[in-house]
Design a protein around this motif. Structure first.
Motif, PDB file in Angstrom:
ATOM      1  N   ASN A   1       0.838  -1.216   0.000  1.00  0.00           N
ATOM      2  CA  ASN A   1       0.000   0.000   0.000  1.00  0.00           C
ATOM      3  C   ASN A   1       0.864   1.254   0.000  1.00  0.00           C
ATOM      4  O   ASN A   1       0.579   2.216  -0.717  1.00  0.00           O
TER       5      ASN A   1
ATOM      6  N   ALA B   1       0.977   4.088  -2.818  1.00  0.00           N
ATOM      7  CA  ALA B   1       0.639   5.486  -2.512  1.00  0.00           C
ATOM      8  C   ALA B   1       1.722   6.436  -3.013  1.00  0.00           C
ATOM      9  O   ALA B   1       1.477   7.629  -3.185  1.00  0.00           O
TER      10      ALA B   1
ATOM     11  N   ASP C   1       5.360   6.126   5.011  1.00  0.00           N
ATOM     12  CA  ASP C   1       5.655   6.498   3.615  1.00  0.00           C
ATOM     13  C   ASP C   1       5.495   7.994   3.417  1.00  0.00           C
ATOM     14  O   ASP C   1       4.959   8.704   4.276  1.00  0.00           O
TER      15      ASP C   1
ATOM     16  N   ILE D   1      -3.948  10.215   3.397  1.00  0.00           N
ATOM     17  CA  ILE D   1      -5.354   9.759   3.371  1.00  0.00           C
ATOM     18  C   ILE D   1      -6.237  10.883   3.900  1.00  0.00           C
ATOM     19  O   ILE D   1      -5.935  11.480   4.937  1.00  0.00           O
TER      20      ILE D   1
ATOM     21  N   PHE E   1     -13.489  -1.411   0.824  1.00  0.00           N
ATOM     22  CA  PHE E   1     -13.248   0.022   0.630  1.00  0.00           C
ATOM     23  C   PHE E   1     -11.916   0.197  -0.100  1.00  0.00           C
ATOM     24  O   PHE E   1     -10.871  -0.247   0.376  1.00  0.00           O
ATOM     25  N   THR E   2     -11.994   0.825  -1.230  1.00  0.00           N
ATOM     26  CA  THR E   2     -10.763   1.076  -1.994  1.00  0.00           C
ATOM     27  C   THR E   2     -10.882   2.374  -2.772  1.00  0.00           C
ATOM     28  O   THR E   2     -11.986   2.793  -3.129  1.00  0.00           O
ATOM     29  N   THR E   3      -9.750   3.022  -3.004  1.00  0.00           N
ATOM     30  CA  THR E   3      -9.760   4.222  -3.855  1.00  0.00           C
ATOM     31  C   THR E   3      -8.939   3.937  -5.120  1.00  0.00           C
ATOM     32  O   THR E   3      -8.711   4.849  -5.908  1.00  0.00           O
ATOM     33  N   LYS E   4      -8.525   2.690  -5.224  1.00  0.00           N
ATOM     34  CA  LYS E   4      -7.660   2.364  -6.378  1.00  0.00           C
ATOM     35  C   LYS E   4      -8.491   1.763  -7.501  1.00  0.00           C
ATOM     36  O   LYS E   4      -9.436   1.010  -7.238  1.00  0.00           O
TER      37      LYS E   4
ATOM     38  N   ILE F   1      -9.183  -4.096  -4.573  1.00  0.00           N
ATOM     39  CA  ILE F   1     -10.456  -4.737  -4.188  1.00  0.00           C
ATOM     40  C   ILE F   1     -10.838  -4.364  -2.750  1.00  0.00           C
ATOM     41  O   ILE F   1     -11.894  -4.735  -2.269  1.00  0.00           O
ATOM     42  N   GLY F   2      -9.965  -3.663  -2.088  1.00  0.00           N
ATOM     43  CA  GLY F   2     -10.312  -3.133  -0.761  1.00  0.00           C
ATOM     44  C   GLY F   2     -10.410  -4.174   0.333  1.00  0.00           C
ATOM     45  O   GLY F   2     -11.225  -4.041   1.245  1.00  0.00           O
TER      46      GLY F   2
ATOM     47  N   GLY G   1      -7.276  -5.606   1.570  1.00  0.00           N
ATOM     48  CA  GLY G   1      -5.958  -5.673   2.210  1.00  0.00           C
ATOM     49  C   GLY G   1      -5.976  -5.270   3.681  1.00  0.00           C
ATOM     50  O   GLY G   1      -5.578  -6.045   4.552  1.00  0.00           O
ATOM     51  N   LEU G   2      -6.494  -4.079   3.955  1.00  0.00           N
ATOM     52  CA  LEU G   2      -6.446  -3.591   5.342  1.00  0.00           C
ATOM     53  C   LEU G   2      -7.455  -4.318   6.222  1.00  0.00           C
ATOM     54  O   LEU G   2      -7.178  -4.568   7.404  1.00  0.00           O
TER      55      LEU G   2
HETATM   56  P1  ADP Z   1      -6.714  -1.903  -1.775  1.00  0.00           P
HETATM   57  O1  ADP Z   1      -5.224  -1.844  -1.638  1.00  0.00           O
HETATM   58  O2  ADP Z   1      -7.197  -3.045  -2.571  1.00  0.00           O
HETATM   59  O3  ADP Z   1      -7.337  -0.620  -2.176  1.00  0.00           O
HETATM   60  P2  ADP Z   1      -6.659  -1.833   1.109  1.00  0.00           P
HETATM   61  O4  ADP Z   1      -7.641  -2.326   2.126  1.00  0.00           O
HETATM   62  O5  ADP Z   1      -5.293  -2.357   1.233  1.00  0.00           O
HETATM   63  O6  ADP Z   1      -7.292  -2.173  -0.294  1.00  0.00           O
HETATM   64  O7  ADP Z   1      -6.602  -0.289   1.158  1.00  0.00           O
HETATM   65  C1  ADP Z   1      -7.794   0.424   1.196  1.00  0.00           C
HETATM   66  C2  ADP Z   1      -7.570   1.871   0.839  1.00  0.00           C
HETATM   67  O8  ADP Z   1      -6.811   2.514   1.864  1.00  0.00           O
HETATM   68  C3  ADP Z   1      -6.749   2.100  -0.385  1.00  0.00           C
HETATM   69  O9  ADP Z   1      -7.542   2.038  -1.561  1.00  0.00           O
HETATM   70  C4  ADP Z   1      -6.145   3.468  -0.179  1.00  0.00           C
HETATM   71  O10 ADP Z   1      -7.054   4.457  -0.562  1.00  0.00           O
HETATM   72  C5  ADP Z   1      -5.997   3.531   1.314  1.00  0.00           C
HETATM   73  N1  ADP Z   1      -4.622   3.304   1.770  1.00  0.00           N
HETATM   74  C6  ADP Z   1      -4.117   2.216   2.363  1.00  0.00           C
HETATM   75  N2  ADP Z   1      -2.824   2.376   2.654  1.00  0.00           N
HETATM   76  C7  ADP Z   1      -2.496   3.618   2.252  1.00  0.00           C
HETATM   77  C8  ADP Z   1      -1.265   4.387   2.272  1.00  0.00           C
HETATM   78  N3  ADP Z   1      -0.124   3.918   2.788  1.00  0.00           N
HETATM   79  N4  ADP Z   1      -1.308   5.637   1.751  1.00  0.00           N
HETATM   80  C9  ADP Z   1      -2.451   6.148   1.236  1.00  0.00           C
HETATM   81  N5  ADP Z   1      -3.626   5.458   1.186  1.00  0.00           N
HETATM   82  C10 ADP Z   1      -3.646   4.213   1.673  1.00  0.00           C
END
Ligand code: ADP
Length: 459
Positions: free
Chosen positions: A351, A355, A393, A398, A411-414, A418-419, A421-422
């Protein structure tokens, strides 16, 4: 005075009505007096009545200006004065005047209520004394009365009549007052009940709103859970099916690289791309599978530096990102499932690198633009229980709204995210007895901190 001070708006209006009626009655009486004076050809009576009716203008004006108290006082004084003078005029007129005076007293008592009424009684007595002494000193023209009754009897009788009238008026006004008070109490009670009903209504509305909100929340949660359950099932099945073709591609790549060690640069470039995409696909599958079911891990005492290094082998940092490792020496071992925590730390590293991806490309040629630091030390607060690993980083950061939803599944902004990971990372960390926290400054970067247990944590 007391009454006026305590009277409310409704009382004032009533008093005003009665006082104005009295003034008009007095004017009518004056008109009658003028006719009498003309009939008797009595200049003195004519002058007194005329002056009295002119003076009536004073309480009238005071009433218009809402000085109810003063207006009532004036009216009383004029009435007493006029009656006293008229009483000196002659027998027939005197009887009429005294009768009129009693009527006025009754009305005034009704209108002005008991405390005014006491004043009226006092003034009546003064008037009677005035008559008595006036008679005694021969100030007035006196004549014997009907049936040979003397002035003294007449005056005593008048006094008794005054007092009886006063008593009657007082009783009457008390009754009226009581019924008014009863009505007022009833109105107050109704107003109170209405107020209570209003409050209850407002409370009810508030409760309904709260319940509706709760219901909506629960419904959304239910829908999300349903979606997630379906996703979990799907992910479990599809993930397993995709793993096999992916590992075949991986093996084929390995073979190709072996047999073509001197392949042209373009071909090697494509090899690297295929490997990278296979890794990405594998991560997505792992996330899906992890999310579908957090497996009970195999916890063991594990060194922190080894965890960090093995993660970086599994999830290498791309070219262009400057990596700093700041691992404190002599850290105690953490009690974790290494495979699961590698997955979590790997998610954070991936992530962080993503970013900083745009930053890297836009700042081509600028060295150290994208910086990733992995710092590990012991928590200063509860140093014997936790080791923390921070992934810091210099990426996009965010926004505060996204911070709230960061750990939500899906939840994802990419564009290609697929949202999970976290969401998976939090689940796995908590399953290992640790916790995960995020801090960020939009535009400057983010820090994700893992708190890992030193002692045996719950699974
Ligand atoms: P994905 O990577 O599939 O989007 P994640 O659950 O890993 O799903 O992350 C969710 C969202 O959290 C990301 O889409 C991003 O917007 C935000 N995010 C996570 N880690 C970071 C980071 N280090 N810097 C900025 N945004 C982050």
């Amino acid at each position: 005075m007391n009454i006026i001070a305590n009277s409310d708006h409704e009382d004032d209006r009533q008093l005003k009505r009665i006082l104005s009626t009295l003034i008009w009655i007095s004017w009518c009486g004056s008109f009658f007096g003028i006719i009498l004076s003309l009939y008797y050809r009595d200049v003195r009576l004519f002058a007194v009545v005329l002056a009295g009716s002119a003076l009536l203008g004073v309480p009238f004006v005071l009433l218009k200006r809402r000085h109810l108290h003063t207006s009532g006082m004036f009216l009383m004084l004029i009435m007493i004065g006029m009656t006293t003078f008229i009483a000196t005029v002659g027998q027939g007129i005197r009887d009429l005047a005294v009768f009129g005076y009693i009527i006025v007293i009754i009305f005034a008592g009704l209108a002005l209520n008991s405390s005014y009424f006491k004043l009226c009684v006092g003034l009546s007595l003064v008037a009677v004394c005035w008559l008595v002494f006036g008679e005694s000193f021969g100030w007035f023209v006196t004549t014997p009365f009907i049936g040979g009754v003397t002035n003294w009897f007449y005056l005593a009788g008048m006094t008794i009549i005054f007092l009886i009238a006063a008593l009657a008026v007082n009783l009457l006004s008390m009754n009226i007052r009581k019924s008014l008070e009863r009505e007022r109490a009833e109105v107050t009670r109704r107003e109170k009940v209405e107020e209570e009903i209003r409050q209850l209504n407002a409370e009810l509305e508030q409760r309904v709103e709260e319940r509706t909100r709760e219901l909506q929340g629960a419904q959304e949660q239910l829908v999300r859970q349903e979606k997630l359950a379906v996703l979990g099932q799907l992910a479990g099945g599809v993930g397993h099916e995709l793993r096999n073709p992916l590992s075949v591609i991986n093996s084929a790549m390995y073979y190709l690289k072996m047999v073509q060690p001197d392949a042209p640069a373009k071909i090697q470039d494509y090899h690297a791309k295929i490997e990278q995409e296979v890794r990405n696909a594998d991560k997505i599958i792992t996330d899906l599978l992890d999310f579908a079911r957090v497996k009970g891990g195999q916890q063991e005492q594990f060194p922190v530096d080894k965890l960090v290094h093995s993660t970086l082998v599994r999830f290498p940092v791309p070219v262009g990102v400057e990596l700093t490792l700041d691992l404190a020496e002599h850290l105690p071992m953490v009690f974790i499932d290494p495979r699961q925590m590698e997955q979590v730390l790997g998610n954070l590293v991936v992530n962080a690198c993503q970013a900083m991806a745009t930053q890297k490309s836009s700042a081509t040629g600028v060295k150290n633009c994208a910086q990733l630091a992995i710092i590990s030390d012991q928590s200063p607060v509860t140093s014997d229980q936790w080791v923390r690993i921070s992934v810091k980083d210099t990426g996009t950061g965010i926004s505060p709204e996204n911070m709230q939803r960061l750990f939500e599944p899906l939840f994802t902004t990419k564009a290609r995210g697929i949202g999970l990971g976290l969401a998976v990372s939090r689940k796995l960390t908590e399953a290992n007895g640790g916790r995960i926290e995020a801090e960020s400054e939009p535009g400057k970067g983010s820090t994700f901190t893992l708190w890992l247990p030193v002692n045996e944590g719950p699974l």
